[in-house]
Design an enzyme around this catalytic site. Structure first.
Site, mmCIF file in Angstrom:
data_model
loop_
_atom_site.group_PDB
_atom_site.id
_atom_site.type_symbol
_atom_site.label_atom_id
_atom_site.label_comp_id
_atom_site.label_asym_id
_atom_site.label_seq_id
_atom_site.Cartn_x
_atom_site.Cartn_y
_atom_site.Cartn_z
ATOM 1 C CE1 TYR A 88 -3.391 -2.619 -0.098
ATOM 2 C CE2 TYR A 88 -3.798 -2.316 2.235
ATOM 3 C CZ TYR A 88 -4.096 -2.951 1.036
ATOM 4 O OH TYR A 88 -5.090 -3.879 0.986
ATOM 5 C CB SER A 96 -13.865 -2.469 -2.010
ATOM 6 O OG SER A 96 -12.557 -2.078 -2.340
ATOM 7 N N PRO A 97 -16.093 -2.074 0.973
ATOM 8 C CG PRO A 97 -16.298 -1.384 3.199
ATOM 9 C CD PRO A 97 -15.275 -1.788 2.175
ATOM 10 N N GLY A 150 -17.932 -2.506 -8.733
ATOM 11 C CA GLY A 150 -16.888 -2.908 -9.678
ATOM 12 C C GLY A 150 -15.564 -3.086 -8.961
ATOM 13 C CB VAL A 167 -18.530 5.703 -3.498
ATOM 14 C CG1 VAL A 167 -19.477 5.559 -2.324
ATOM 15 C CG2 VAL A 167 -17.081 5.724 -3.033
ATOM 16 C CG PHE A 168 -22.706 1.278 -3.615
ATOM 17 C CD1 PHE A 168 -23.675 1.492 -2.652
ATOM 18 C CD2 PHE A 168 -21.651 0.423 -3.320
ATOM 19 C CE1 PHE A 168 -23.588 0.872 -1.409
ATOM 20 C CE2 PHE A 168 -21.554 -0.199 -2.079
ATOM 21 C CZ PHE A 168 -22.531 0.023 -1.111
#
Ligand SMILES: NC(=O)c1ccc[n+]([C@@H]2O[C@H](COP(=O)([O-])OP(=O)(O)OC[C@H]3O[C@@H](n4cnc5c(N)ncnc54)[C@H](OP(=O)(O)O)[C@@H]3O)[C@@H](O)[C@H]2O)c1
Length: 305
Positions: free
Chosen positions: A52, A215-216, A220, A225-226
């Protein structure tokens, strides 16, 4: 913050973890604020990887905390190894070298947990076993796990590795539910029934391996971000409606949806925004009903057979 007793270990951990993949460009003060917000909210588990920020995330984390043995004892630190530029590498030499690098950057003498980051096609499980034993016996790593692995890959490791595999970190969010869809749609001639992960969800439950959803909030593969995203109007309307009912933010509902699953998962938050960390932690006080859980699942565009 609720706690999870991690099976096959002596660990009790906060049910949410803070992922540190995105902190490399932040200032020392910003990182310190983020970490202390998480600690104040009851998050005691921090997820890292040697790669990272090219190592910067681990280094800046320790720097921001002015890491000392006393500070170190207030938290649990997990890191990962096995990703190199252009290859994956689970060789003994690489695992040992990678852990030394993480320990140095994190300014610590031990990792609470080490995960193998992404499956190495050339894995020699005997070598992994040797590396794990050296790390365990030297006290440098206390517990072990994997990430992005399917049941047979874990079985192969388990044939040689002596230490329990306690975590499997997997991509899972409301908009990324392949491992759930396959179970719901068994025996159907539709795409949702395709089992891409070898029934990893049921395997982990059967073998007491705690899943850490990564990635909560993303749809994709890091596409965005949804939440509050015009591409997902029905989903956001449903999440907002349920958030209003529980008097929390949409951020909390996205996490509550993962926590409602009886596998008792430990989602890894990737936000660098302290307010969002606090918002997400409110999920600990929300227990979605079965009906609400399914309503959110369906609002994401899924269908029931
Ligand atoms: N094992 C693996 O292969 C793997 C892969 C990827 C990640 N991970 C781990 O999982 C952790 C989480 O991954 P991630 O960072 O991709 O996950 P994420 O929490 O889904 O995404 C966080 C990103 O979304 C942004 N965001 C925008 N609006 C948001 C909202 N309302 N709520 C929350 N976030 C919002 C955040 O921006 P702000 O910072 O501005 O809030 C941040 O850039 C990582 O830190 C890492 O530890 C593991």
């Amino acid at each position: 913050m609720n706690k999870i007793k991690v099976a096959n270990s002596d660990l009790t951990v906060s049910e949410l973890s803070l992922g540190c993949m995105r902190i490399s460009e932040m200032t020392k003060a910003e990182i310190a604020h983020l970490i202390h917000t998480a600690l104040d909210e009851g998050i005691d588990f921090f997820d890292h990887a040697d790669v990272y920020g090219g190592g910067q995330c681990e280094a800046k984390f320790a720097e921001a905390l002015d890491m000392t043995p006393r500070v170190r004892e207030t938290m649990l630190i997990q890191s990962k190894c096995g990703i190199r530029k252009g290859s994956f590498d689970f060789s003994k030499t690489h695992i040992l070298e990678a852990v030394e690098g993480s320990l140095e950057r994190l300014r610590t003498e031990y990792l609470d947990v080490l995960l193998l980051h992404r499956p190495d096609a050339l894995v020699e499980p005997e070598e992994v076993a040797e590396a794990f034993t050296i790390l365990h016996e030297s006290g440098k790593v206390r517990h072990f796990g994997v990430s992005n692995q399917n049941p047979m890959q874990i079985e192969l490791l388990k044939k040689f590795v002596k230490q329990p595999i306690i975590f499997n970190q997997l991509q899972l969010s409301i908009t990324n539910t392949g491992m759930i869809d396959a179970g719901i749609n068994v025996n159907m001639e539709i795409d949702a029934s395709v089992d891409r992960d070898g029934s990893i969800l049921d395997y982990c439950r059967l073998h007491d391996i705690t899943i850490q959803p990564w990635s909560p909030f993303q749809y994709g593969f890091f596409e965005g971000v949804f939440l509050d995203n015009d591409k997902f109007p029905v989903l956001n309307q449903k999440i907002d409606e349920i958030a209003a009912k529980w008097n929390v933010t949409n951020t909390a509902i996205a996490i509550a949806w993962l926590l409602r699953h009886p596998a008792r998962m430990q989602p890894i938050l990737g936000t660098t925004n302290p307010q969002r960390v606090s918002d997400a932690c409110k999920a600990s006080d929300v227990k979605l009903s079965r009906q609400e859980w399914y309503e959110i699942y369906l609002a994401a565009g899924n269908k029931l057979p």
